[in-house]
Design a protein around this motif. Structure first.
Motif, mmCIF file in Angstrom:
data_model
loop_
_atom_site.group_PDB
_atom_site.id
_atom_site.type_symbol
_atom_site.label_atom_id
_atom_site.label_comp_id
_atom_site.label_asym_id
_atom_site.label_seq_id
_atom_site.Cartn_x
_atom_site.Cartn_y
_atom_site.Cartn_z
ATOM 1 N N VAL A 63 0.842 -1.195 0.000
ATOM 2 C CA VAL A 63 0.000 0.000 0.000
ATOM 3 C C VAL A 63 0.878 1.246 0.000
ATOM 4 O O VAL A 63 0.644 2.185 -0.768
ATOM 5 N N GLU A 64 1.909 1.269 0.843
ATOM 6 C CA GLU A 64 2.790 2.429 0.912
ATOM 7 C C GLU A 64 3.507 2.662 -0.419
ATOM 8 O O GLU A 64 3.663 3.802 -0.852
ATOM 9 N N LYS A 65 3.930 1.600 -1.076
ATOM 10 C CA LYS A 65 4.616 1.745 -2.367
ATOM 11 C C LYS A 65 3.660 2.275 -3.443
ATOM 12 O O LYS A 65 4.048 3.087 -4.272
ATOM 13 N N LEU A 66 2.417 1.815 -3.446
ATOM 14 C CA LEU A 66 1.431 2.341 -4.393
ATOM 15 C C LEU A 66 1.196 3.833 -4.166
ATOM 16 O O LEU A 66 1.112 4.607 -5.119
ATOM 17 N N LEU A 67 1.121 4.233 -2.900
ATOM 18 C CA LEU A 67 0.943 5.654 -2.597
ATOM 19 C C LEU A 67 2.151 6.464 -3.057
ATOM 20 O O LEU A 67 2.000 7.542 -3.624
ATOM 21 N N GLU A 68 3.353 5.940 -2.827
ATOM 22 C CA GLU A 68 4.564 6.648 -3.246
ATOM 23 C C GLU A 68 4.630 6.805 -4.767
ATOM 24 O O GLU A 68 5.170 7.780 -5.265
ATOM 25 N N ARG A 69 4.080 5.850 -5.499
ATOM 26 C CA ARG A 69 4.067 5.924 -6.961
ATOM 27 C C ARG A 69 2.852 6.707 -7.469
ATOM 28 O O ARG A 69 2.619 6.792 -8.665
ATOM 29 N N HIS A 70 2.075 7.258 -6.549
ATOM 30 C CA HIS A 70 0.884 8.066 -6.842
ATOM 31 C C HIS A 70 -0.177 7.267 -7.594
ATOM 32 O O HIS A 70 -0.891 7.806 -8.422
ATOM 33 N N LEU A 71 -0.287 5.994 -7.254
ATOM 34 C CA LEU A 71 -1.349 5.139 -7.787
ATOM 35 C C LEU A 71 -2.430 5.054 -6.703
ATOM 36 O O LEU A 71 -2.600 4.041 -6.040
ATOM 37 N N PHE A 72 -3.138 6.155 -6.526
ATOM 38 C CA PHE A 72 -4.041 6.292 -5.389
ATOM 39 C C PHE A 72 -5.246 5.367 -5.459
ATOM 40 O O PHE A 72 -5.651 4.804 -4.447
ATOM 41 N N ALA A 73 -5.839 5.188 -6.633
ATOM 42 C CA ALA A 73 -7.017 4.313 -6.744
ATOM 43 C C ALA A 73 -6.634 2.868 -6.415
ATOM 44 O O ALA A 73 -7.372 2.168 -5.706
ATOM 45 N N GLU A 74 -5.471 2.420 -6.891
ATOM 46 C CA GLU A 74 -5.016 1.068 -6.610
ATOM 47 C C GLU A 74 -4.715 0.895 -5.118
ATOM 48 O O GLU A 74 -5.029 -0.132 -4.524
ATOM 49 N N CYS A 128 -8.364 21.480 -7.761
ATOM 50 C CA CYS A 128 -7.438 20.341 -7.673
ATOM 51 C C CYS A 128 -8.202 19.032 -7.475
ATOM 52 O O CYS A 128 -7.834 18.004 -8.041
ATOM 53 N N LYS A 129 -9.263 19.091 -6.687
ATOM 54 C CA LYS A 129 -10.067 17.886 -6.438
ATOM 55 C C LYS A 129 -10.673 17.358 -7.736
ATOM 56 O O LYS A 129 -10.624 16.162 -8.013
ATOM 57 N N GLY A 130 -11.234 18.248 -8.542
ATOM 58 C CA GLY A 130 -11.807 17.821 -9.824
ATOM 59 C C GLY A 130 -10.765 17.211 -10.740
ATOM 60 O O GLY A 130 -10.978 16.144 -11.324
ATOM 61 N N MET A 131 -9.610 17.870 -10.851
ATOM 62 C CA MET A 131 -8.538 17.336 -11.704
ATOM 63 C C MET A 131 -7.976 16.038 -11.136
ATOM 64 O O MET A 131 -7.669 15.105 -11.874
ATOM 65 N N PHE A 132 -7.864 15.962 -9.803
ATOM 66 C CA PHE A 132 -7.355 14.758 -9.147
ATOM 67 C C PHE A 132 -8.273 13.560 -9.400
ATOM 68 O O PHE A 132 -7.803 12.468 -9.726
ATOM 69 N N LEU A 133 -9.580 13.772 -9.273
ATOM 70 C CA LEU A 133 -10.531 12.678 -9.510
ATOM 71 C C LEU A 133 -10.429 12.150 -10.942
ATOM 72 O O LEU A 133 -10.479 10.951 -11.182
ATOM 73 N N ALA A 134 -10.275 13.057 -11.896
ATOM 74 C CA ALA A 134 -10.163 12.645 -13.299
ATOM 75 C C ALA A 134 -8.806 12.003 -13.577
ATOM 76 O O ALA A 134 -8.730 10.957 -14.229
ATOM 77 N N ASP A 135 -7.736 12.600 -13.081
ATOM 78 C CA ASP A 135 -6.378 12.077 -13.320
ATOM 79 C C ASP A 135 -6.178 10.681 -12.754
ATOM 80 O O ASP A 135 -5.537 9.842 -13.363
ATOM 81 N N CYS A 136 -6.673 10.473 -11.559
ATOM 82 C CA CYS A 136 -6.405 9.219 -10.841
ATOM 83 C C CYS A 136 -7.480 8.169 -11.057
ATOM 84 O O CYS A 136 -7.564 7.194 -10.332
ATOM 85 N N LYS A 137 -8.318 8.373 -12.058
ATOM 86 C CA LYS A 137 -9.303 7.383 -12.503
ATOM 87 C C LYS A 137 -10.376 7.062 -11.469
ATOM 88 O O LYS A 137 -10.929 5.986 -11.438
ATOM 89 N N TYR A 138 -10.669 8.018 -10.578
ATOM 90 C CA TYR A 138 -11.791 7.821 -9.654
ATOM 91 C C TYR A 138 -13.115 8.068 -10.358
ATOM 92 O O TYR A 138 -14.152 7.593 -9.928
ATOM 93 N N VAL A 139 -13.072 8.854 -11.427
ATOM 94 C CA VAL A 139 -14.273 9.209 -12.183
ATOM 95 C C VAL A 139 -14.020 8.840 -13.643
ATOM 96 O O VAL A 139 -13.009 9.232 -14.217
#
Length: 142
Positions: free
Chosen positions: A30-41, A111-122
């Motif tokens: 989990v920590e490695k995924l966060l460090e790689r900015h793979l937040f949804a994963e 930032c929240k709107g762009m973050f949701l789109a960038d990180c595949k939450y939406v």
């Protein structure tokens, strides 16, 4: 995993060893995924293993990584504070941001709107609804 932790885990015996090893390996993943900015994963893995982190600990770790991500990705003049990072880290369906004037609410919302789109939450960025109560903020959000 670090060399010392690996050796420590190898020296443990029995069922407790396997549970401890799994616990630390999953936390590490989990920590490695966060460090790689793979937040949804990271969220998916965390939700499958809720006993491995407390929710506050996970949100805190995620917020720190999001702060770094946002500063680089969105070219922010000032870094986000802890509360702003936690607002980005929160992926619940609805988010209400209230704060004093000049505290960075518009920055958090954009930032929240762009973050949701960038990180595949939406899947569809057009499905994000942001409301503003004055023209200047509405122009910034666009």
């Amino acid at each position: 995993m670090t060399y010392l932790l690996r050796n420590y885990l190898k020296n443990l015996k029995g069922e407790w060893y396997n549970e401890t090893k799994d616990h630390y390996c999953q936390r590490y993943e989990v920590e490695k995924l966060l460090e790689r900015h793979l937040f949804a994963e990271a969220d998916d893995l965390y939700n499958g293993q809720k006993g491995r982190f407390s929710e506050d600990e996970y949100i805190s770790k995620k917020a720190k990584q999001i702060e770094l991500y946002a500063k680089n990705r969105f070219k922010l003049k000032h870094s986000l504070d802890e509360q702003q990072s936690q607002a980005l880290a929160d992926i619940s369906d609805n988010l209400l941001v209230t704060a004093r004037a000049g505290s960075g609410k518009t920055t958090v919302l954009t930032c929240k709107g762009m973050f949701l789109a960038d990180c595949k939450y939406v899947n569809d960025p057009d499905s994000i609804l942001m409301l503003a109560f004055n023209g200047k903020v509405a122009d910034e959000i666009r």
